[in-house]
Design a protein around this motif. Structure first.
Motif, PDB file in Angstrom:
ATOM      1  N   ILE A 106       0.902  -1.245  -0.069  1.00 49.50           N
ATOM      2  CA  ILE A 106      -0.567  -0.163  -0.038  1.00 49.50           C
ATOM      3  C   ILE A 106       0.569   1.093   0.061  1.00 49.50           C
ATOM      4  O   ILE A 106       0.658   2.652  -0.948  1.00 49.50           O
ATOM      5  N   ILE A 110       1.094   3.543  -2.701  1.00 50.48           N
ATOM      6  CA  ILE A 110       0.793   5.345  -3.041  1.00 50.48           C
ATOM      7  C   ILE A 110       2.158   6.279  -3.377  1.00 50.48           C
ATOM      8  O   ILE A 110       1.617   7.096  -4.099  1.00 50.48           O
ATOM      9  N   CYS A 193      -1.548  -1.882  -7.472  1.00 47.24           N
ATOM     10  CA  CYS A 193      -1.558  -0.755  -6.498  1.00 47.24           C
ATOM     11  C   CYS A 193      -1.552   0.707  -6.521  1.00 47.24           C
ATOM     12  O   CYS A 193      -2.541   1.685  -6.580  1.00 47.24           O
ATOM     13  N   TYR A 197      -4.466   2.807  -6.992  1.00 51.19           N
ATOM     14  CA  TYR A 197      -4.134   4.528  -6.559  1.00 51.19           C
ATOM     15  C   TYR A 197      -3.879   5.924  -8.080  1.00 51.19           C
ATOM     16  O   TYR A 197      -4.437   6.708  -7.230  1.00 51.19           O
ATOM     17  N   ARG A 232      -9.395   7.642   0.930  1.00 43.44           N
ATOM     18  CA  ARG A 232      -9.503   6.078   2.140  1.00 43.44           C
ATOM     19  C   ARG A 232     -10.638   4.643   2.254  1.00 43.44           C
ATOM     20  O   ARG A 232      -9.831   4.001   2.084  1.00 43.44           O
ATOM     21  N   THR A 235      -8.229   2.892  -0.297  1.00 43.14           N
ATOM     22  CA  THR A 235      -6.639   2.435   0.646  1.00 43.14           C
ATOM     23  C   THR A 235      -7.667   0.612   0.922  1.00 43.14           C
ATOM     24  O   THR A 235      -7.336   0.114   1.301  1.00 43.14           O
ATOM     25  N   THR A 238      -7.574  -2.068  -1.331  1.00 40.97           N
ATOM     26  CA  THR A 238      -6.632  -2.138  -1.601  1.00 40.97           C
ATOM     27  C   THR A 238      -6.145  -3.376  -0.640  1.00 40.97           C
ATOM     28  O   THR A 238      -5.118  -4.540  -0.581  1.00 40.97           O
ATOM     29  N   ALA A 239      -6.240  -2.742   0.672  1.00 43.14           N
ATOM     30  CA  ALA A 239      -5.497  -3.467   1.490  1.00 43.14           C
ATOM     31  C   ALA A 239      -6.769  -5.214   1.880  1.00 43.14           C
ATOM     32  O   ALA A 239      -5.753  -5.464   2.464  1.00 43.14           O
TER      33      ALA A 239
END
Length: 315
Positions: A106, A110, A193, A197, A232, A235, A238-239
């Motif tokens: 992550i 980013i 990721c 993003y 957010r 995120t 992706t988490a």
């Protein structure tokens, strides 16, 4: 002279409003047409996913080697998992891999997305280079990494020698192998990721950023107070995605270490593979697989629930 007008009856006009029954008929025809196209593919997907899952649950309650008739053992396979040291070790390795892999992917995603969101020359080429490892075969990536991290003639040790540093064992060291596998997984997955993003960054309203810059905010403050809050929901997605990827990692381990050395890289999925296809303990392997599914589902629900309570819904 007063004029009087006789009331004349209005001519009968036909009702032009469509009947509800006609609307329902057209909607039904549209639905049947749609299911006519999507139905066969849906049946294939359901047949290849739900049926094996239900069948595996029944197998998990038996003792079966795939050849002889199965013996019903009830919930005994699930009870054995709590007393299996190999299963506990595999769960520990999977946990360590997940804890290392998910935050790193992550964070790198980013940072790379922010870098690729700049207006520079050949930006399309750079974005393609970042995404290529993700679309490449994981098995091919593992085989290539085996050559790169070979202790005798690998490129990694050659680089260390040129820098005056001692050579390492990498995939042949019980203390280093899991870290190297995590590094290889990052190489293959961080492109996903970064692309997600990058799309989210391009979706942030430019008016917010411009207003913050006009008010005197630095780039760092814009990133902390505008960019990160807007990212957010991405995120959260992706988490969850990267957690599932880490917990189900198999192909890299199969092509690099085969769970070694000394079972130091044996994850839960690879342990299931050994149980089912190497030792022919299909019932016990199916029980471990169902336990992994339950843990993955609980983690996913927990993350989704927390994100909804915090106002960062992604689903």
């Amino acid at each position: 002279m007063a004029l009087t007008f006789a009331a004349t009856p209005r001519a009968h006009r036909p009702d032009v409003t469509p009947r509800p029954a006609g609307r329902r008929g057209r909607a039904l025809r549209r639905n049947l047409t749609g299911w006519g196209f999507a139905g066969p593919a849906t049946l294939i997907v359901v047949g290849l996913s739900l049926f094996p899952a239900v069948w595996a649950f029944f197998i998990s309650r038996t003792k079966w080697n795939g050849i002889a008739p199965a013996t019903d053992v009830g919930w005994r396979n699930y009870e054995r998992i709590a007393q299996d040291p190999d299963a506990a070790a595999a769960a520990q390795h999977t946990l360590v891999l997940t804890v290392l892999f998910v935050p790193a992917s992550i964070l790198l995603g980013i940072l790379i997305a922010v870098a690729l969101n700049q207006r520079i020359r050949l930006i399309g080429f750079y974005r393609t280079c970042i995404f290529v490892p993700y679309v490449a075969s994981a098995a091919a990536t593992g085989i290539l990494a085996g050559f790169v991290f070979n202790p005798q003639f690998g490129a990694a040790n050659e680089t260390l020698r040129r820098l005056g540093l001692p050579a390492q064992q990498f995939l042949e060291s019980p203390s280093q192998a899991l870290l190297v596998v995590c590094l290889i997984a990052l190489w293959g997955e961080v492109g996903f990721c970064a692309v997600v993003y990058l799309a989210a960054l391009q979706d942030i309203p430019k008016e917010l950023v411009e207003a913050a810059v006009v008010d005197g905010a630095s780039r760092w403050r814009v990133f902390l107070h505008i960019t990160l809050p807007e990212l957010r929901p991405v995120t959260v997605f992706t988490a969850i995605w990267q957690t599932i990827t880490a917990m189900q990692l198999f192909d890299l381990i199969y092509t690099t270490t085969r769970g070694g050395p000394m079972n130091s890289t044996q994850t839960v999925v690879y342990y299931i593979y050994e149980l089912a296809f190497e030792t022919q303990r299909l019932g016990y392997g199916a029980a471990v697989a169902y336990l992994l599914f339950a843990v993955t589902m609980l983690l996913t629900l927990a993350v989704v629930g927390y994100s909804r309570r915090s106002g960062s819904e992604a689903f």
